[in-house]
Structure formats: structure tokens, C-alpha cells
Design a protein around this motif. Sequence first.
Motif, PDB file in Angstrom:
ATOM      1  N   ASP A   1      53.524  64.399  44.866  1.00  0.00           N
ATOM      2  CA  ASP A   1      54.411  63.239  44.938  1.00  0.00           C
ATOM      3  C   ASP A   1      54.438  62.690  46.356  1.00  0.00           C
ATOM      4  O   ASP A   1      54.645  63.406  47.329  1.00  0.00           O
ATOM      5  N   GLY A   2      54.233  61.410  46.452  1.00  0.00           N
ATOM      6  CA  GLY A   2      54.259  60.770  47.754  1.00  0.00           C
ATOM      7  C   GLY A   2      52.941  60.807  48.477  1.00  0.00           C
ATOM      8  O   GLY A   2      52.767  60.137  49.486  1.00  0.00           O
ATOM      9  N   ALA A   3      51.970  61.563  47.987  1.00  0.00           N
ATOM     10  CA  ALA A   3      50.687  61.636  48.675  1.00  0.00           C
ATOM     11  C   ALA A   3      49.834  60.444  48.299  1.00  0.00           C
ATOM     12  O   ALA A   3      49.925  59.902  47.215  1.00  0.00           O
ATOM     13  N   THR A   4      48.991  60.009  49.232  1.00  0.00           N
ATOM     14  CA  THR A   4      48.146  58.846  48.979  1.00  0.00           C
ATOM     15  C   THR A   4      46.671  59.179  49.072  1.00  0.00           C
ATOM     16  O   THR A   4      45.846  58.298  48.969  1.00  0.00           O
ATOM     17  N   GLY A   5      46.313  60.432  49.242  1.00  0.00           N
ATOM     18  CA  GLY A   5      44.905  60.763  49.357  1.00  0.00           C
ATOM     19  C   GLY A   5      44.695  62.255  49.336  1.00  0.00           C
ATOM     20  O   GLY A   5      45.482  63.004  48.779  1.00  0.00           O
ATOM     21  N   PHE A   6      43.605  62.683  49.953  1.00  0.00           N
ATOM     22  CA  PHE A   6      43.290  64.094  49.993  1.00  0.00           C
ATOM     23  C   PHE A   6      42.850  64.472  51.396  1.00  0.00           C
ATOM     24  O   PHE A   6      42.547  63.633  52.228  1.00  0.00           O
ATOM     25  N   GLY A   7      42.831  65.766  51.633  1.00  0.00           N
ATOM     26  CA  GLY A   7      42.456  66.272  52.948  1.00  0.00           C
ATOM     27  C   GLY A   7      40.981  66.595  53.016  1.00  0.00           C
ATOM     28  O   GLY A   7      40.163  65.983  52.320  1.00  0.00           O
ATOM     29  N   PRO A   8      40.603  67.585  53.832  1.00  0.00           N
ATOM     30  CA  PRO A   8      39.196  67.993  53.894  1.00  0.00           C
ATOM     31  C   PRO A   8      38.698  68.409  52.509  1.00  0.00           C
ATOM     32  O   PRO A   8      39.382  69.136  51.783  1.00  0.00           O
ATOM     33  N   VAL A   9      37.528  67.944  52.153  1.00  0.00           N
ATOM     34  CA  VAL A   9      36.966  68.193  50.822  1.00  0.00           C
ATOM     35  C   VAL A   9      35.802  69.164  50.945  1.00  0.00           C
ATOM     36  O   VAL A   9      34.964  69.035  51.850  1.00  0.00           O
ATOM     37  N   SER A  10      35.752  70.130  50.075  1.00  0.00           N
ATOM     38  CA  SER A  10      34.635  71.064  49.975  1.00  0.00           C
ATOM     39  C   SER A  10      34.156  71.060  48.530  1.00  0.00           C
ATOM     40  O   SER A  10      34.731  70.393  47.670  1.00  0.00           O
ATOM     41  N   GLY A  11      33.107  71.822  48.251  1.00  0.00           N
ATOM     42  CA  GLY A  11      32.611  71.822  46.885  1.00  0.00           C
ATOM     43  C   GLY A  11      31.458  72.763  46.695  1.00  0.00           C
ATOM     44  O   GLY A  11      31.086  73.550  47.588  1.00  0.00           O
ATOM     45  N   LEU A  12      30.866  72.688  45.517  1.00  0.00           N
ATOM     46  CA  LEU A  12      29.721  73.529  45.182  1.00  0.00           C
ATOM     47  C   LEU A  12      28.756  72.746  44.303  1.00  0.00           C
ATOM     48  O   LEU A  12      29.145  71.823  43.580  1.00  0.00           O
ATOM     49  N   LEU A  13      27.496  73.128  44.381  1.00  0.00           N
ATOM     50  CA  LEU A  13      26.438  72.644  43.499  1.00  0.00           C
ATOM     51  C   LEU A  13      25.839  73.857  42.801  1.00  0.00           C
ATOM     52  O   LEU A  13      25.432  74.820  43.460  1.00  0.00           O
TER      53      LEU A  13
END
Length: 793
Positions: A624-636
Motif C-alpha cells: 500500500d502506498g508503493a509506486t514501484g519496486f526496488g533492486p530486481v533479481s531473477g533466474l533463467l
Amino acid sequence: MSPSPRHPARDTIPLGDVELHDHYLPALPAGDYRIEVTHTLRDGASVVGGPFTAVQKFTVRGPQVRIDAGAVIAQQPPDGSSGRFAEVLPHVVLGDPMLAWERPLTGASHDTPWLALLVLTDSQLVGGATAPTRTLSATVADFLADDPAVLKPALTVESDVGPGDGCVYIQVAASAFQAVAPRLDELRFLAHCRGANTADRSILGLAEDGLFSVVVANRFPSTAASDTPSAPGADPATGTRNIVHLVSLEGHERILVAAPDFQGRSSVALLSLCSWSFQAQPDRAADFADLAEGLTRTPSGARAAREDMWLRLPAAAHGPDTDTDAGRHLTRRLDDGYLPLPYLTRSGEATYGWYRGPLTPVLPAATDQAALATTADALIAYDPTWGSFDLSLATAFETGRALALADAPYAQHLLAFRQATRQLVDTLHHQATSTHLQRDGSGGEGHTRPVTARAAFGALLDSHLLTALGTPPGRPGAPWSPPVSAPSPDPVGTLAAVLRSEATRAALTAATHTDDGLGEHLDRVADWLGRLLLLYPVPFTPLVPDERMLPRESLRFFHLDPSWLDALLSGAIGIGAQSSRDTAQDRIVAATIRAAATAKAAAHRATQRATTPADPTSDGAPADGATGFGPVSGLLLRSALVSGWPNLAVRASDPAGAPVPILRLDHLSPTVLLCLFDGLPAVVELAEPQEGFRFGVQDHGLIPLRNLLAPPGTPGGRPLGEQLGPDVTFAVLDHLRAGTDGRVLDLGSLVPALTAALDTAHGGAVGPLGPADLALQMVRVPEAIRFTGPNGD
């Protein structure tokens, strides 16, 4: 196929848990219906006219001769796989929770499914030698036509099925059908409904509601050891090819008995709604556990080091020379995820340039230049020490520009947004430079703000206008002299000053939040840019420029480079700018556009799953109240796990054990899976999906008995489904049909014996055993592999 009703199962069930239900019955089974209403008018004892009758015919539509291509969610064992499946009962998971019970069978209870899963070998099927699963194709009329050698179903075709419609069917030898087909009273135990939270799965275009229907076979697969070597499909080296068909039993009720009358026919024709094949053999080459374990090993078979799991060229590609400055520089670049590629400069010189995509093995620092760039050349980095170029951000800029130009609707929305911005700036500029409008002194410290034309006209009406008009003009007292012309203002400088002013920035920002201003155009632009931030339209080559970075049967982790994304958006936002004024306007609204795009990206998966950002169990939704995201990581993940388990579950958690939201989880190809996390997980787990776990027996044909009495949440009680003890088991293979050439379950013997064993293990009666109870006892726990961060093992 009837649409699945909305159900909270997908979000109310905890991740990793599963609910089992006996069935999910429709309010009205599929079929043709007739409603007749009769009304009689009476005058005392005599009937007046009539009777008056009204008849309404209608059809409850449901699949009869075929099902939708996307109805099948999972097949176990997977299609085309090869492994140790002799102790596994094949099953199929269907996306519609009511599909297995939508049609009634004559002489059966309402909770009896009309579908069955038959496990066959090539020698038990007749015809269809050219088809992979021995199927035959025909029209409905030809399929139902009488054949003295083939027993056809006594099927009443519904009104929405035409005689010329196509269908697919199989012919099973009469002796084989008698041996493997379930009896009519056994069918209810071979299907159940399953609920699972689907937040950790790729969406796959499903109208998912968390409920699935499952149909289980009653026969264990055949292996080379149990078949004669001369039998078709039996090869001691590769195992036996087992063919599985999901068939309709409607119209065949009379032969679903122990001693059926085939009326002199040598084979039975059954509609095949889904089919696949697999090889059952002693080794475990395609088991989930071995495939998952293979992800942690190098091509030589050695255990992979932690640094080998990052997305970059393997150490073998670095070359032997690491003792020189150039060798160390090369190693450092490759370790950071760069790749040397041929580069032809504008002057025609052939050299090489370093390139790194958005998926990096290190956490890169953000740079402001990427968000401010208006050309790709401005993002070319040059290293004078080594005379090399870094073209990563320039490539990102050109990629964003090319994708934007290729998407006509986005370009149109961006142009409309830019034109609306220009009109608003023109209005603000006119107000700032007008000599006919007074200033109201409300522009802030040291500034005055011009009033609008409407306000000025209103002030004029409020004054003594009529009195002034009725007064005769006075005679001038001073001699007339021509007016002195004022110096003309600098329009370029004035416009630049207006563009740089805080009042303009505030007005533009306010207009983007109104539906009748820039908000409507901004929302459409932000939708497209939000998908761009999640790399949806980006081709695979800029993501993984060399196949050696992601070889077959590999898992690679990465960080998402924010500067690369900034450059990507700069290229997409900058298309269509015709002047320095457009560029200046774009810079003013760029922060608003990027913030809106980031918010769209953060909520994208929640939007796909039709959850709300405030839903605490939804993944990919900002707080709630957030407008985005922080550092993004991931996997392939590039593996047969993706094709064999398309509904593969991916779960991530932070050091405190809280779930890490998933921003994107999609199949890039049949064997490649991409996952983006909103944050840096401490633990990542890949698991068989809860709705796709296997049924079968453990070693020696035993199953562990599980608790059926304690409801969830009972204080001090044993959890529902927990094993009653390591030695509390039941021998399933003691209850097989006698006289058959395969291991076919005799459910008439199995269910009573299992009920008695559960009564003994629980120390009391557990009640009649239903389909969900049998499924719970026969389940083989889903397998999973867990990867931990640098502080783990």
C-alpha cells in the motif's frame, strides 16, 4: 468447455499447500433438456379451453467429442519423457474443476466421472500406426457408424455437435479393454478436485481460479522387465513405450463390468480427448530429482561452484593467460558479465566492443546519464587505457527505440501525450507573456502568476463598467504624442524560462493525474513502458547474447541492471521528438512517466492474476502506498524441467523467511523459464506444482498411511495428511486384478482393505473412504530443490 467459476482457493490456500475434494459437481449436467409448462383454466368444475402448453428446449453445453486444446494443465509422467515410472500412476490435471463430472453415465451415481485414463502399450491398440499415440481421425457420423468388428458407444449426440464435426478416437483390443478399463463402480475413486495457490506459477494464459480436476489411471506403466522382449515398444535399453489416453466412457456403460459382452466384436472404439506417451525404464534420466540435481553440476559432472550459477560466460571461456594486465582485465570483464563482440565504428573501422545485457552477475551501480540521454551515441563509453568501447547502454537505447517504432499503437499514444503536453505548455507560456492579463501575486516567492482570461473578464464585469460607458469622454489636457514601442521579448528565451519554471513542472505533474488532461494518454503509455521494464518485448539475444552463458540443462541467477533499463526507456520515450522544445518537454515529464511505468511493472503480475495490490497473498503487487519496486533479481532456467513440468512452482524468500514478490514468471520458449523477483532472495526453491504431484507407491509397493482425522488447526493434534509413522504402511500391490498382463488396481479390493488398515492405524473408524481420501493416501510428495544465498550451504 464451461468456464471455471470464481473461487478463492488460489489466494486463500498457503503457498505449497493443496486441498483435495471428492468432486466438483455442476448444478446441471451437460445434455439436452426440455421444459414443459401446462396451464389449465377452469370455470367451476368445467375446463375452459386448453390445456395451454408451452415447451422450451435448451442445451447445457459441455464437451462431448473433444475438449479445448488448453484444457489440459499437466500430464504425469510428462509427454515424451523417459524415466523410472514403473511405480507411478499416470494422471492428468484439467483446468476446469467440473470437467470430469459434467456428463452423466447411465446406471451410475451423479458423482461418477465420465472420463477415464487408460494406460496402454502398442500391442493393445488397433490401427493408427502412423499417429504418435495410435489415434484415428473421423467425422462424428463415421465414428458412430456400425462396424461388425468394432464395438461403438451408444452415444446420443447433442444438438451442438454436428455429424460432420471431426473427432479423434482409438481402437482397443477387446481383451485389453477388459483387462485395463475401470469398472463402473470404480470410476468415482479415479477422479477428484484439487485446490492450490497459483501465485508461484507462470500464468500460461489460463483463466486460473486455483481449482483443478484430476483423473488418475488405475494401471501402473509397463516396463521392459515385465513385457516380452519381442513385444512392440519393448526394448531393454530404452524401456517400454506407454501410451496414455483420456477417453470418454459415455455410451460404454454396459461393458464397464468384470465380464463384458462385446457382442462378437474384436475391439472397442473410444473417443480420445487427450493423449501422450512416455518410456518407462529402470534409470532415472528424466525424473524431477535427477533433472533438478543436474542443474547444480558442470558438463563434466562435477558439483558446480556458487560463482558458476551466475549468468556469464563459463570460466573455460576466459583463456589461459591471466598473469598479464590484459589477461586480468579480460577476466574481470567476463566475470562482470561482459561479452566482446565485433564493432564497426561510424568511420568504418573494424574493432570490438564490450556488451552486457540487462541480466548481470554483479549488482551494477545506476548512472544518471542513461535516463537523460537523447541519443545512443551519448551512451557509448570509451576506455582510453585499453582502447575499447562499452556499447551496453547504447544498445539498450537503440533496442528501446526500435521496439517503440515497431509498435504503432504505442507510438500514437506517445505522440498524443506529447501534443497534449505542448498545448498545456503553450497555455502556460501565453499566460506568462501576455500583457493583457494582470498578475495576482500568487506565484510564490518573488513571482507573480497571470490570471486567466475568464478571471480577468469577470473582474472587469465586477467593476463600474456601465458607469464608465455612460460617462462622456473628457477633453485631453496634454498634447498628444505617439507611443514609444517597447522592445520585443525574446520568444525562445521566454519559452525556455517557462519550461524551466517550477510552476510549469507543477502544472504538468497535476495534469497527468486528471482523466481529462494528460492522465488518459499517460496511462496507455505507462502500460506499454511497464511491460518494457519487465523485458516482455525485448528479444532474447540482447538478454543472453551467447549460448554458452545459458547451456542446456542449466540454471543461472542474475541482477537486473537499472541503468540498462533507464537507457531502454530513454530510447522508447524519445521517439518522435522533432525539436529541442520536445526534448525539453520530455525531460520535464520523464520522471512522471518513469514513475508511472514502474508502478505498472510492479503491479503487472497482480493485474494478470486479477488480484489487488492490497491482497497480502498476491505476488508481484506493491505494498500500500508503493509506486514501484526496488533492486530486481531473477533466474533463467533452461531445462527439460520447463517442458516436462510447465506449471513448475518457483518460490523465493528473504532472510526472515517472508516471500519475495514475483514481478514476472513466464516461459520464453518450451524449455526456457524467466523469473524476476522484486528484491534479492535469500532462498529460491523450484518445486513440482502442488496440483501436479504424482500418485503411486514407494519401494516394495508400499505407501505410508496418512492422518485423516485431525482437522487443520486442531491444538496438539496431528496435522491432516501427516504420516502416521515411519513403519505404518500399506501394501498396494497386493490388490491387483488377477489374470491381467499388467498391474491394474482392483479398487473393489483395495478400498475396503485400505479402509480397514486406516481404521486400525487411527485406533477407530475413519468413516467411508472417498476419492479425496484415496488420493491423499496414494500421493507421492512433490519434489523440490532449494538454492540458498551466499550465507547458506
